[in-house]
Design a protein around this motif. Sequence first.
Motif, PDB file in Angstrom:
ATOM      1  N   ARG A 137       0.834  -1.212   0.000  1.00 58.93           N
ATOM      2  CA  ARG A 137       0.000   0.000   0.000  1.00 58.93           C
ATOM      3  C   ARG A 137       0.868   1.260   0.000  1.00 58.93           C
ATOM      4  O   ARG A 137       0.567   2.241  -0.718  1.00 58.93           O
ATOM      5  CB  ARG A 137      -0.922  -0.033   1.223  1.00 58.93           C
ATOM      6  CG  ARG A 137      -1.799   1.190   1.383  1.00 58.93           C
ATOM      7  CD  ARG A 137      -2.770   1.378   0.223  1.00 58.93           C
ATOM      8  NE  ARG A 137      -3.511   2.619   0.401  1.00 58.93           N
ATOM      9  CZ  ARG A 137      -3.030   3.815   0.089  1.00 58.93           C
ATOM     10  NH1 ARG A 137      -1.814   3.930  -0.441  1.00 58.93           N
ATOM     11  NH2 ARG A 137      -3.757   4.894   0.284  1.00 58.93           N
ATOM     12  N   ARG A 138       1.953   1.264   0.752  1.00 56.56           N
ATOM     13  CA  ARG A 138       2.864   2.416   0.766  1.00 56.56           C
ATOM     14  C   ARG A 138       3.612   2.531  -0.566  1.00 56.56           C
ATOM     15  O   ARG A 138       3.968   3.629  -0.998  1.00 56.56           O
ATOM     16  CB  ARG A 138       3.843   2.295   1.926  1.00 56.56           C
ATOM     17  CG  ARG A 138       3.200   2.615   3.275  1.00 56.56           C
ATOM     18  CD  ARG A 138       4.251   2.770   4.355  1.00 56.56           C
ATOM     19  NE  ARG A 138       3.679   3.357   5.552  1.00 56.56           N
ATOM     20  CZ  ARG A 138       3.493   4.658   5.733  1.00 56.56           C
ATOM     21  NH1 ARG A 138       3.799   5.506   4.769  1.00 56.56           N
ATOM     22  NH2 ARG A 138       2.982   5.119   6.850  1.00 56.56           N
ATOM     23  N   TRP A 139       3.858   1.405  -1.203  1.00 57.21           N
ATOM     24  CA  TRP A 139       4.509   1.399  -2.518  1.00 57.21           C
ATOM     25  C   TRP A 139       3.637   2.124  -3.546  1.00 57.21           C
ATOM     26  O   TRP A 139       4.146   2.836  -4.418  1.00 57.21           O
ATOM     27  CB  TRP A 139       4.755  -0.049  -2.920  1.00 57.21           C
ATOM     28  CG  TRP A 139       5.518  -0.276  -4.180  1.00 57.21           C
ATOM     29  CD1 TRP A 139       6.838  -0.004  -4.424  1.00 57.21           C
ATOM     30  CD2 TRP A 139       5.009  -0.876  -5.377  1.00 57.21           C
ATOM     31  NE1 TRP A 139       7.188  -0.406  -5.695  1.00 57.21           N
ATOM     32  CE2 TRP A 139       6.084  -0.947  -6.301  1.00 57.21           C
ATOM     33  CE3 TRP A 139       3.763  -1.382  -5.752  1.00 57.21           C
ATOM     34  CZ2 TRP A 139       5.937  -1.485  -7.583  1.00 57.21           C
ATOM     35  CZ3 TRP A 139       3.617  -1.922  -7.023  1.00 57.21           C
ATOM     36  CH2 TRP A 139       4.701  -1.965  -7.917  1.00 57.21           C
ATOM     37  N   ALA A 173      -5.393   0.889   9.949  1.00 52.94           N
ATOM     38  CA  ALA A 173      -4.571   1.996   9.450  1.00 52.94           C
ATOM     39  C   ALA A 173      -4.803   3.261  10.264  1.00 52.94           C
ATOM     40  O   ALA A 173      -5.943   3.707  10.448  1.00 52.94           O
ATOM     41  CB  ALA A 173      -4.884   2.257   7.976  1.00 52.94           C
ATOM     42  N   GLY A 174      -3.711   3.819  10.774  1.00 52.84           N
ATOM     43  CA  GLY A 174      -3.787   5.069  11.515  1.00 52.84           C
ATOM     44  C   GLY A 174      -4.360   4.964  12.908  1.00 52.84           C
ATOM     45  O   GLY A 174      -4.673   5.974  13.540  1.00 52.84           O
ATOM     46  N   THR A 175      -4.505   3.735  13.425  1.00 53.05           N
ATOM     47  CA  THR A 175      -5.021   3.543  14.778  1.00 53.05           C
ATOM     48  C   THR A 175      -3.860   3.254  15.732  1.00 53.05           C
ATOM     49  O   THR A 175      -2.702   3.192  15.324  1.00 53.05           O
ATOM     50  CB  THR A 175      -6.015   2.379  14.827  1.00 53.05           C
ATOM     51  OG1 THR A 175      -5.311   1.140  14.609  1.00 53.05           O
ATOM     52  CG2 THR A 175      -7.087   2.533  13.747  1.00 53.05           C
ATOM     53  N   ASP A 176      -4.207   3.045  16.990  1.00 54.40           N
ATOM     54  CA  ASP A 176      -3.166   2.720  17.967  1.00 54.40           C
ATOM     55  C   ASP A 176      -2.958   1.208  18.095  1.00 54.40           C
ATOM     56  O   ASP A 176      -2.283   0.745  19.024  1.00 54.40           O
ATOM     57  CB  ASP A 176      -3.506   3.317  19.329  1.00 54.40           C
ATOM     58  CG  ASP A 176      -4.840   2.829  19.889  1.00 54.40           C
ATOM     59  OD1 ASP A 176      -5.503   2.002  19.224  1.00 54.40           O
ATOM     60  OD2 ASP A 176      -5.231   3.285  20.980  1.00 54.40           O
ATOM     61  N   SER A 177      -3.499   0.441  17.172  1.00 53.86           N
ATOM     62  CA  SER A 177      -3.301  -1.005  17.195  1.00 53.86           C
ATOM     63  C   SER A 177      -1.835  -1.344  16.947  1.00 53.86           C
ATOM     64  O   SER A 177      -1.168  -0.715  16.111  1.00 53.86           O
ATOM     65  CB  SER A 177      -4.169  -1.672  16.118  1.00 53.86           C
ATOM     66  OG  SER A 177      -3.812  -3.033  15.949  1.00 53.86           O
ATOM     67  N   GLY A 185       0.114   3.208   9.235  1.00 52.31           N
ATOM     68  CA  GLY A 185      -0.023   4.650   9.318  1.00 52.31           C
ATOM     69  C   GLY A 185      -1.294   5.126   8.647  1.00 52.31           C
ATOM     70  O   GLY A 185      -1.955   4.383   7.912  1.00 52.31           O
ATOM     71  N   SER A 186      -1.647   6.368   8.893  1.00 49.79           N
ATOM     72  CA  SER A 186      -2.903   6.914   8.392  1.00 49.79           C
ATOM     73  C   SER A 186      -2.974   6.922   6.867  1.00 49.79           C
ATOM     74  O   SER A 186      -4.062   6.902   6.287  1.00 49.79           O
ATOM     75  CB  SER A 186      -3.121   8.325   8.929  1.00 49.79           C
ATOM     76  OG  SER A 186      -2.051   9.172   8.548  1.00 49.79           O
ATOM     77  N   ASP A 187      -1.816   6.968   6.204  1.00 50.82           N
ATOM     78  CA  ASP A 187      -1.823   6.991   4.741  1.00 50.82           C
ATOM     79  C   ASP A 187      -1.655   5.591   4.140  1.00 50.82           C
ATOM     80  O   ASP A 187      -1.334   5.451   2.966  1.00 50.82           O
ATOM     81  CB  ASP A 187      -0.738   7.931   4.205  1.00 50.82           C
ATOM     82  CG  ASP A 187       0.659   7.545   4.656  1.00 50.82           C
ATOM     83  OD1 ASP A 187       0.780   6.668   5.529  1.00 50.82           O
ATOM     84  OD2 ASP A 187       1.632   8.126   4.131  1.00 50.82           O
ATOM     85  N   VAL A 235     -13.168  -2.767  14.233  1.00 47.61           N
ATOM     86  CA  VAL A 235     -14.150  -1.830  13.682  1.00 47.61           C
ATOM     87  C   VAL A 235     -14.251  -0.604  14.582  1.00 47.61           C
ATOM     88  O   VAL A 235     -14.297  -0.718  15.812  1.00 47.61           O
ATOM     89  CB  VAL A 235     -15.522  -2.513  13.543  1.00 47.61           C
ATOM     90  CG1 VAL A 235     -16.602  -1.492  13.196  1.00 47.61           C
ATOM     91  CG2 VAL A 235     -15.459  -3.591  12.467  1.00 47.61           C
ATOM     92  N   HIS A 236     -14.271   0.571  13.967  1.00 48.48           N
ATOM     93  CA  HIS A 236     -14.348   1.832  14.718  1.00 48.48           C
ATOM     94  C   HIS A 236     -15.196   2.815  13.917  1.00 48.48           C
ATOM     95  O   HIS A 236     -15.498   2.582  12.730  1.00 48.48           O
ATOM     96  CB  HIS A 236     -12.944   2.387  14.969  1.00 48.48           C
ATOM     97  CG  HIS A 236     -12.129   2.574  13.732  1.00 48.48           C
ATOM     98  ND1 HIS A 236     -12.242   3.674  12.899  1.00 48.48           N
ATOM     99  CD2 HIS A 236     -11.185   1.776  13.149  1.00 48.48           C
ATOM    100  CE1 HIS A 236     -11.406   3.566  11.882  1.00 48.48           C
ATOM    101  NE2 HIS A 236     -10.758   2.415  11.998  1.00 48.48           N
ATOM    102  N   PRO A 237     -15.601   3.937  14.519  1.00 46.43           N
ATOM    103  CA  PRO A 237     -16.544   4.836  13.842  1.00 46.43           C
ATOM    104  C   PRO A 237     -16.006   5.506  12.584  1.00 46.43           C
ATOM    105  O   PRO A 237     -16.799   6.012  11.782  1.00 46.43           O
ATOM    106  CB  PRO A 237     -16.856   5.884  14.926  1.00 46.43           C
ATOM    107  CG  PRO A 237     -16.535   5.228  16.222  1.00 46.43           C
ATOM    108  CD  PRO A 237     -15.384   4.322  15.934  1.00 46.43           C
ATOM    109  N   ASP A 238     -14.705   5.539  12.406  1.00 48.86           N
ATOM    110  CA  ASP A 238     -14.126   6.210  11.244  1.00 48.86           C
ATOM    111  C   ASP A 238     -13.669   5.227  10.171  1.00 48.86           C
ATOM    112  O   ASP A 238     -12.788   5.537   9.364  1.00 48.86           O
ATOM    113  CB  ASP A 238     -12.953   7.087  11.676  1.00 48.86           C
ATOM    114  CG  ASP A 238     -13.397   8.229  12.582  1.00 48.86           C
ATOM    115  OD1 ASP A 238     -14.465   8.804  12.307  1.00 48.86           O
ATOM    116  OD2 ASP A 238     -12.686   8.522  13.559  1.00 48.86           O
TER     117      ASP A 238
END
Length: 311
Positions: A137-139, A173-177, A185-187, A235-238
């Motif tokens: 995904r980062r690639w 992605a982008g969570t504290d997991s 990361g978020s991106d 699963v989370h609200p965002d």
Amino acid sequence: MPTRVMKSLGRLLPALLVCALISGCTTYINAPDRDVPETARQPHDLDYRVVEDQTYTPPDWPKPLQADVYLPDTEGEARRPAVMMVHGGGWEGRSRDDMTPIAERFVRRGYVVVNVSYRFAPAYRFPAQLRDLQVARRWINAHADQWRVDPQRIAGFGYSSGAHLVSLLALVAGTDSELDAPYGGSDSGFAAVVSGGTPADLRLWDSGRLLIQLMNGTEAERPTAYAEASPIFHVHPDAPPFFLFHGSWDDLVPPEQAEAFLQALENEGNHVELLWMNGRGHITTFLFRGSAESAALDFLAREMPASNSSP
């Protein structure tokens, strides 16, 4: 009715029943109440080229991994939507070739498609497979300018174990997991997810061979690991919007997996659609997936519209 007609119908009936079973009908949960605006639709039959066997992993990765990149022949410098595709195979086999027909249909609709491979169990235990996809995904981000990809319109598409991995990547992605670090990361997430035959909760099964070799133990031995490896756990609200499709007769990844995933996403206020492929099992859902592909293309057009398209 003449006897010969009755006999002909009798001979045709089994074939008609088989055709009905294969073509099936669908049940669409949370179906959209509006059509996709024409301004949001991608072209239908673009020419394209494929750049095959591109190594996306860094030199020090445990195993070199490749991807095929499908580039549509679109004019101008406008940024294009992209889809990262991930094949199934029980986390232990198959190849990205399984996704080639889907990639070809999507690239003709204007999507840059990145069809990726990943490491297999039992030689590589979870979360190795997730790490591979995070690097892939980062690639894509790193090549966004080269491929004219819009970083805000990158989706994930997976089936079976590929759906598990795509869904998990999107949700952590982008969570504290701990699963997000250090390669996420978020991106590293997705703007939308298409997920078919999804093993959403690994705890809903008995710990069979595939799960034991993926997780290096049974659920009884590693309950926390099984929970954390389940997309439903994250699963989370965002969460991004999800399009799920699943066979109503799936006895490999039972329908309760889709039902539970749908409910979990809805409970957190997320947008989720579910297309039931009635009368189909796990394999036949994938083999006869045309209606799911069409619905997924419309879903992506609604959820990832171009900046000059209707929202």
